[in-house]
Scaffold this active site. Structure first.
Site, PDB file in Angstrom:
ATOM      1  N   ASP A   1     -11.057   3.353   4.130  1.00  0.00           N
ATOM      2  CA  ASP A   1     -11.373   1.923   4.090  1.00  0.00           C
ATOM      3  C   ASP A   1     -12.881   1.685   4.179  1.00  0.00           C
ATOM      4  OD1 ASP A   1      -9.593  -0.103   3.654  1.00  0.00           O
ATOM      5  OD2 ASP A   1      -8.877  -0.217   5.730  1.00  0.00           O
TER       6      ASP A   1
ATOM      7  N   LYS B   1       0.843  -1.209   0.000  1.00  0.00           N
ATOM      8  CA  LYS B   1       0.000   0.000   0.000  1.00  0.00           C
ATOM      9  C   LYS B   1       0.876   1.255   0.000  1.00  0.00           C
ATOM     10  CE  LYS B   1      -3.913  -2.365   2.033  1.00  0.00           C
ATOM     11  NZ  LYS B   1      -4.561  -2.861   3.253  1.00  0.00           N
TER      12      LYS B   1
ATOM     13  N   GLN C   1      -4.460  -1.319   9.521  1.00  0.00           N
ATOM     14  CA  GLN C   1      -4.439  -2.676   8.955  1.00  0.00           C
ATOM     15  C   GLN C   1      -5.022  -3.672   9.971  1.00  0.00           C
ATOM     16  OE1 GLN C   1      -3.334  -3.485   5.728  1.00  0.00           O
ATOM     17  NE2 GLN C   1      -4.242  -5.467   6.224  1.00  0.00           N
TER      18      GLN C   1
END
Ligand code: NDP
Length: 297
Positions: A121, A54, A98
């Site tokens: 997200d 990422k 994450q």
């Protein structure tokens, strides 16, 4: 093989190129690059790989990447304090924590600490609520990537029968909401579903997000169905091969004989997730800077 291959890798690379161009225009107009912060707690090897990928993709798109790696034993309060700092930092447009987090942390509380305006997200209850009620907001990257592939292949999805296998907050549920918003007739299946095969048999669109290697077989499918395989499963190396095999939740060999179109694993949904993350971060940057995106990404 009868089915058309839906090339997520190629689609994702085109999307990343468009995001890169838009990111350059953003920096010129805003006087700063768009910024994405990624937070990793602990040293889970798969998460390390995702976070590294990422960060690299963010820099390649011409955006600023802020990577925060915290030890596994970090107290939850310290993570929450970091998120507060990122919420307040004007250089940070998107925040991604994450998952999974170490066991001693309350995942829901950590996600709730993220400013919904930076929730690229799409995991906060604000984002989930906006998606469920048809308001604009951030949509989780993997299902939004699946929707992009479906629309690219099928065009208007209105009226199609869709079966989503899996009901996680990250993939299955938002996928179902997105398909409903496109006027599909949506069935969400899960581990307690009875007679999954006959549900799948009716579907024009099948999205498999289960985490069970090659579960969906070709003879379950309605001939000509469009199949999106979200699953990523590692199987031991086949005879004579050195490396583990990566397979989806769909049995590709049999399904590609029956389906009209299908995503491969790898090279299907996987590459879309990061491309959509970059897209979401750039959308967030435009909102924060009061700028309008010139083209739909
Ligand atoms: P979860 O484990 O959170 O959810 C799996 C879902 O599958 C659950 O809803 C579960 O039902 C359901 N399920 C389990 N067994 C069966 C069964 N026999 N029949 C029908 N449904 C079943 O997984 P995720 O949603 O996070 O991920 C799903 C897959 O997608 C995984 O392989 C993951 O690696 C992959 N993935 C890939 C991404 C990408 O970028 N390509 C991103 C995210 C995930 P129940 O709710 O009843 O337990």
């Amino acid at each position: 093989m009868a089915a058309k291959l839906i090339d997520g890798k190629a689609f994702a690379s085109r999307l990343r190129a468009r995001v890169g161009e838009a990111a350059r225009r953003f920096e010129a107009a805003a006087g700063r690059p768009a910024g994405l912060a990624v937070v990793l707690v602990g040293a889970d090897p798969a998460s390390e790989v995702y976070v590294g990928a990422k960060g690299k993709a963010t820099r390649e798109a011409g955006m600023a990447s802020f990577e925060h790696r915290l030890p596994a034993e970090t107290p939850e309060g310290e993570l929450l304090a970091l998120i507060e700092r990122l919420n307040a930092d004007p250089a940070v447009d998107g925040i991604l924590v994450q998952l999974p987090l170490p066991k001693h942390m309350d995942e829901a509380a950590v996600i709730a600490a993220i400013d919904p305006g930076k929730d690229v997200d799409g995991f906060t209850t604000e984002s989930a609520g906006r998606l469920a009620t048809g308001l604009a907001g951030f949509v989780p990257c993997t299902p939004l990537g699946c929707l992009m592939l479906l629309k690219d292949h099928l065009g208007d999805l209105s009226g199609f029968d869709a079966v989503v296998i899996g009901r996680s907050n990250i993939v299955g549920k938002p996928m179902a909401q997105l398909l409903l918003a496109e006027s599909c007739t949506v069935t969400v299946a899960h581990s307690r579903t009875r007679d999954l095969q006959s549900l799948v048999r009716r579907a024009d669109i099948v999205v498999a997000a289960v985490g069970r290697a090659e579960m969906v077989k070709g003879d379950w499918l309605k001939p000509g169905a469009t199949v999106i395989d979200v699953g990523i499963n590692r199987l031991p190396p086949a005879d004579g091969e050195a490396k583990a095999r990566l397979v989806g939740d769909v049995d590709f060999a049999s399904a590609s004989e029956a389906a009209g179109a299908i995503t491969p694993v790898p090279g299907g949904v996987g590459p879309m997730t990061i491309a959509v993350l970059l897209r979401n971060a750039l959308v967030a940057a435009h909102i924060h800077a009061g700028l309008r995106l010139e083209e739909e990404l």
